[in-house]
Design a protein around this motif. Structure first.
Motif, PDB file in Angstrom:
ATOM      1  N   CYS A   6       0.841  -1.208   0.000  1.00 39.83           N
ATOM      2  CA  CYS A   6       0.000   0.000   0.000  1.00 39.83           C
ATOM      3  C   CYS A   6       0.874   1.255   0.000  1.00 39.83           C
ATOM      4  O   CYS A   6       0.582   2.229  -0.702  1.00 39.83           O
ATOM      5  CB  CYS A   6      -0.911   0.012   1.227  1.00 39.83           C
ATOM      6  N   ALA A   7       1.954   1.217   0.790  1.00 38.83           N
ATOM      7  CA  ALA A   7       2.863   2.365   0.843  1.00 38.83           C
ATOM      8  C   ALA A   7       3.600   2.557  -0.479  1.00 38.83           C
ATOM      9  O   ALA A   7       3.802   3.695  -0.925  1.00 38.83           O
ATOM     10  CB  ALA A   7       3.872   2.179   1.978  1.00 38.83           C
ATOM     11  N   VAL A   8       3.997   1.456  -1.113  1.00 44.01           N
ATOM     12  CA  VAL A   8       4.630   1.554  -2.435  1.00 44.01           C
ATOM     13  C   VAL A   8       3.665   2.188  -3.432  1.00 44.01           C
ATOM     14  O   VAL A   8       4.048   3.063  -4.226  1.00 44.01           O
ATOM     15  CB  VAL A   8       5.099   0.163  -2.917  1.00 44.01           C
ATOM     16  N   ALA A   9       2.383   1.776  -3.381  1.00 41.16           N
ATOM     17  CA  ALA A   9       1.375   2.358  -4.273  1.00 41.16           C
ATOM     18  C   ALA A   9       1.186   3.847  -3.979  1.00 41.16           C
ATOM     19  O   ALA A   9       1.076   4.666  -4.904  1.00 41.16           O
ATOM     20  CB  ALA A   9       0.056   1.614  -4.117  1.00 41.16           C
ATOM     21  N   ALA A  10       1.161   4.213  -2.690  1.00 41.65           N
ATOM     22  CA  ALA A  10       1.005   5.626  -2.320  1.00 41.65           C
ATOM     23  C   ALA A  10       2.200   6.443  -2.794  1.00 41.65           C
ATOM     24  O   ALA A  10       2.043   7.575  -3.287  1.00 41.65           O
ATOM     25  CB  ALA A  10       0.845   5.751  -0.803  1.00 41.65           C
ATOM     26  N   ALA A  11       3.412   5.884  -2.671  1.00 38.00           N
ATOM     27  CA  ALA A  11       4.604   6.569  -3.170  1.00 38.00           C
ATOM     28  C   ALA A  11       4.521   6.751  -4.681  1.00 38.00           C
ATOM     29  O   ALA A  11       4.901   7.801  -5.228  1.00 38.00           O
ATOM     30  CB  ALA A  11       5.857   5.776  -2.801  1.00 38.00           C
ATOM     31  N   GLY A  12       3.992   5.733  -5.372  1.00 38.99           N
ATOM     32  CA  GLY A  12       3.816   5.830  -6.821  1.00 38.99           C
ATOM     33  C   GLY A  12       2.857   6.940  -7.207  1.00 38.99           C
ATOM     34  O   GLY A  12       3.103   7.687  -8.163  1.00 38.99           O
ATOM     35  N   LEU A  13       1.771   7.070  -6.461  1.00 43.65           N
ATOM     36  CA  LEU A  13       0.816   8.145  -6.724  1.00 43.65           C
ATOM     37  C   LEU A  13       1.445   9.517  -6.488  1.00 43.65           C
ATOM     38  O   LEU A  13       1.223  10.459  -7.249  1.00 43.65           O
ATOM     39  CB  LEU A  13      -0.422   7.972  -5.838  1.00 43.65           C
ATOM     40  N   HIS A  14       2.240   9.611  -5.422  1.00 48.03           N
ATOM     41  CA  HIS A  14       2.915  10.879  -5.119  1.00 48.03           C
ATOM     42  C   HIS A  14       3.877  11.251  -6.244  1.00 48.03           C
ATOM     43  O   HIS A  14       3.906  12.407  -6.700  1.00 48.03           O
ATOM     44  CB  HIS A  14       3.666  10.756  -3.793  1.00 48.03           C
ATOM     45  N   LEU A  15       4.649  10.280  -6.714  1.00 52.29           N
ATOM     46  CA  LEU A  15       5.595  10.546  -7.801  1.00 52.29           C
ATOM     47  C   LEU A  15       4.862  10.915  -9.088  1.00 52.29           C
ATOM     48  O   LEU A  15       5.297  11.801  -9.838  1.00 52.29           O
ATOM     49  CB  LEU A  15       6.481   9.319  -8.026  1.00 52.29           C
ATOM     50  N   THR A  16       3.746  10.238  -9.348  1.00 50.57           N
ATOM     51  CA  THR A  16       2.945  10.553 -10.541  1.00 50.57           C
ATOM     52  C   THR A  16       2.464  11.997 -10.503  1.00 50.57           C
ATOM     53  O   THR A  16       2.546  12.732 -11.501  1.00 50.57           O
ATOM     54  CB  THR A  16       1.742   9.599 -10.637  1.00 50.57           C
ATOM     55  N   HIS A  17       1.978  12.416  -9.335  1.00 52.52           N
ATOM     56  CA  HIS A  17       1.512  13.799  -9.187  1.00 52.52           C
ATOM     57  C   HIS A  17       2.665  14.779  -9.364  1.00 52.52           C
ATOM     58  O   HIS A  17       2.517  15.817 -10.025  1.00 52.52           O
ATOM     59  CB  HIS A  17       0.858  13.975  -7.815  1.00 52.52           C
ATOM     60  N   GLN A  18       3.824  14.456  -8.749  1.00 59.27           N
ATOM     61  CA  GLN A  18       5.013  15.317  -8.904  1.00 59.27           C
ATOM     62  C   GLN A  18       5.338  15.550 -10.371  1.00 59.27           C
ATOM     63  O   GLN A  18       5.519  16.686 -10.820  1.00 59.27           O
ATOM     64  CB  GLN A  18       6.235  14.638  -8.265  1.00 59.27           C
ATOM     65  N   ILE A  19       5.426  14.450 -11.108  1.00 60.25           N
ATOM     66  CA  ILE A  19       5.874  14.531 -12.499  1.00 60.25           C
ATOM     67  C   ILE A  19       4.822  15.220 -13.374  1.00 60.25           C
ATOM     68  O   ILE A  19       5.147  16.061 -14.221  1.00 60.25           O
ATOM     69  CB  ILE A  19       6.206  13.121 -13.025  1.00 60.25           C
ATOM     70  N   TYR A  20       3.557  14.877 -13.154  1.00 57.40           N
ATOM     71  CA  TYR A  20       2.475  15.438 -13.972  1.00 57.40           C
ATOM     72  C   TYR A  20       2.377  16.951 -13.792  1.00 57.40           C
ATOM     73  O   TYR A  20       2.123  17.690 -14.761  1.00 57.40           O
ATOM     74  CB  TYR A  20       1.151  14.763 -13.612  1.00 57.40           C
ATOM     75  N   THR A  21       2.543  17.434 -12.559  1.00 63.79           N
ATOM     76  CA  THR A  21       2.349  18.865 -12.280  1.00 63.79           C
ATOM     77  C   THR A  21       3.655  19.664 -12.344  1.00 63.79           C
ATOM     78  O   THR A  21       3.629  20.890 -12.190  1.00 63.79           O
ATOM     79  CB  THR A  21       1.724  19.063 -10.889  1.00 63.79           C
ATOM     80  N   LEU A  22       4.776  19.003 -12.581  1.00 67.28           N
ATOM     81  CA  LEU A  22       6.078  19.680 -12.598  1.00 67.28           C
ATOM     82  C   LEU A  22       6.161  20.705 -13.725  1.00 67.28           C
ATOM     83  O   LEU A  22       5.839  20.408 -14.875  1.00 67.28           O
ATOM     84  CB  LEU A  22       7.192  18.643 -12.753  1.00 67.28           C
ATOM     85  N   ASP A  23       6.616  21.906 -13.382  1.00 67.90           N
ATOM     86  CA  ASP A  23       6.902  22.943 -14.372  1.00 67.90           C
ATOM     87  C   ASP A  23       8.411  23.175 -14.352  1.00 67.90           C
ATOM     88  O   ASP A  23       8.933  23.861 -13.471  1.00 67.90           O
ATOM     89  CB  ASP A  23       6.151  24.231 -14.038  1.00 67.90           C
ATOM     90  N   THR A  24       9.122  22.577 -15.293  1.00 74.07           N
ATOM     91  CA  THR A  24      10.584  22.634 -15.291  1.00 74.07           C
ATOM     92  C   THR A  24      11.129  24.028 -15.594  1.00 74.07           C
ATOM     93  O   THR A  24      12.330  24.267 -15.444  1.00 74.07           O
ATOM     94  CB  THR A  24      11.166  21.631 -16.312  1.00 74.07           C
ATOM     95  N   GLU A  25      10.262  24.941 -16.035  1.00 76.64           N
ATOM     96  CA  GLU A  25      10.707  26.309 -16.324  1.00 76.64           C
ATOM     97  C   GLU A  25      10.572  27.229 -15.119  1.00 76.64           C
ATOM     98  O   GLU A  25      10.949  28.395 -15.197  1.00 76.64           O
ATOM     99  CB  GLU A  25       9.898  26.879 -17.498  1.00 76.64           C
ATOM    100  N   ARG A  26      10.039  26.735 -14.016  1.00 75.48           N
ATOM    101  CA  ARG A  26       9.877  27.545 -12.800  1.00 75.48           C
ATOM    102  C   ARG A  26      10.739  26.971 -11.687  1.00 75.48           C
ATOM    103  O   ARG A  26      10.400  25.935 -11.101  1.00 75.48           O
ATOM    104  CB  ARG A  26       8.413  27.577 -12.364  1.00 75.48           C
ATOM    105  N   PRO A  27      11.877  27.611 -11.386  1.00 76.24           N
ATOM    106  CA  PRO A  27      12.768  27.083 -10.344  1.00 76.24           C
ATOM    107  C   PRO A  27      12.084  26.869  -9.000  1.00 76.24           C
ATOM    108  O   PRO A  27      12.375  25.893  -8.307  1.00 76.24           O
ATOM    109  CB  PRO A  27      13.861  28.154 -10.248  1.00 76.24           C
ATOM    110  N   GLU A  28      11.156  27.759  -8.650  1.00 77.57           N
ATOM    111  CA  GLU A  28      10.482  27.609  -7.350  1.00 77.57           C
ATOM    112  C   GLU A  28       9.624  26.343  -7.319  1.00 77.57           C
ATOM    113  O   GLU A  28       9.515  25.673  -6.282  1.00 77.57           O
ATOM    114  CB  GLU A  28       9.638  28.850  -7.010  1.00 77.57           C
ATOM    115  N   ASP A  29       9.034  25.976  -8.455  1.00 75.36           N
ATOM    116  CA  ASP A  29       8.248  24.741  -8.508  1.00 75.36           C
ATOM    117  C   ASP A  29       9.164  23.528  -8.455  1.00 75.36           C
ATOM    118  O   ASP A  29       8.831  22.522  -7.817  1.00 75.36           O
ATOM    119  CB  ASP A  29       7.396  24.699  -9.774  1.00 75.36           C
ATOM    120  N   CYS A  30      10.310  23.615  -9.113  1.00 70.31           N
ATOM    121  CA  CYS A  30      11.287  22.517  -9.065  1.00 70.31           C
ATOM    122  C   CYS A  30      11.749  22.275  -7.630  1.00 70.31           C
ATOM    123  O   CYS A  30      11.859  21.122  -7.180  1.00 70.31           O
ATOM    124  CB  CYS A  30      12.485  22.831  -9.961  1.00 70.31           C
TER     125      CYS A  30
END
Length: 298
Positions: A251-275
């Motif tokens: 369950c924790a591995v799945a939760a970590a996967g969801l967290h990483l998915t959200h990180q990557i999906y919402t990441l704006d690589t052009e905004r240092p503060e978001d990075c």
């Protein structure tokens, strides 16, 4: 108002001490957490079924993580002081800004490594030798950004040594069927969060000739990060299977996967503060996994 954040505590320290505390990045504890958490996973996985992880080992590795992260940052800044002056985000670092000298940093480094050795000598002989073997990675990692576009891989190999060391500190040696997948998972995780971190400086890095996965991947960054995340999750599942982990762990591995998915999906690589925000949020991933191991073991 009274504040207990790491940055506030460093600012409250005596003036002559502050450059040394900033040199070892005590005001930015995210990196210390990311070094410590793979150690905590390994210690918790090595605990006997139905038992809590060894509290003394968790504390020892916590102290070791602060010291070795500080030593790594000191070495990094000694190698990179000329580069740091040319990058907006790092120009105020103590060595780059001239707040302390290279000789003072070298003496301070010796002190940190001596204290870290004292921590290492509290472990068994196998772990002492295994821990000492990581020093070459600690020293050479800062040079990798001059040589290869994959310094984040070398950082991963360095930062996740605790995934091997934690198990051997409890069991007396590494059980490679568990430790190796756990180590690989940590390396993949580092490639995710440090690539995100590197996007903060990519414009300055391109000008001064410093290499990174952020510059190498460019527009394909999210695709690469997704691949690393998948490899991390599969490696964690393999480590769990090889040490008979239970439902809460997965369950924790799945939760970590969801967290990483959200990180990557919402990441704006052009905004240092978001990075920076996404990079620092990886502490949550590590804590989720530690909690899952703990509950799975119980």
């Amino acid at each position: 108002p009274l504040s207990f954040s790491a940055a506030e505590l460093v600012r409250a320290a005596p003036g002559p001490l502050q450059p040394y505390l900033r040199l070892m990045r005590l005001h930015q504890p995210a990196g210390t957490w990311l070094l410590y958490l793979p150690c905590s996973w390994s210690i918790a996985l090595a605990a006997a079924p139905g038992c809590l992880p060894d509290g003394r080992m968790l504390a020892l590795f916590g102290v070791g993580a602060v010291l070795m992260r500080g030593a790594g940052c000191t070495i990094n800044d000694m190698w990179d002081r000329d580069y740091d002056r040319k990058v907006a985000r790092t120009a105020s670092r103590p060595l780059a800004a001239g707040d302390i000298s290279t000789f003072q940093s070298l003496v301070f480094l010796g002190g940190q490594l001596s204290l870290a050795l004292c921590v290492l000598l509290c472990l068994n002989y196998y772990s002492i030798l295994l821990g000492a073997a990581s020093l070459s990675l600690v020293i050479t990692y800062p040079l990798m950004k001059r040589i290869t576009y994959w310094p984040q891989l070398v950082l991963g190999l360095t930062f996740n040594w605790g995934a091997l060391l934690g198990w051997s500190a409890i069991r007396g040696s590494c059980e490679w069927a568990v430790c190796l997948p756990l180590y690989v998972a940590g390396v993949m995780w580092t490639l995710v969060y440090d690539t995100i971190y590197a996007h903060q400086d990519k414009r300055d890095d391109a000008v001064i000739g410093v290499k990174s996965t952020a510059l190498h991947f460019q527009e394909d960054t999210k695709r690469w990060l997704s691949g690393f995340s998948l490899a991390m999750l599969l490696s964690l599942c393999l480590a769990g299977l090889n040490c008979s982990q239970t439902f809460p762990y997965y369950c924790a591995v799945a939760a970590a996967g969801l967290h990483l998915t959200h990180q990557i999906y919402t990441l704006d690589t052009e905004r240092p503060e978001d990075c920076w925000k996404k990079f620092a949020s990886n502490r949550t991933v590590g804590i989720l996994l530690f909690t899952g191991i703990l509950l799975g073991n119980l």
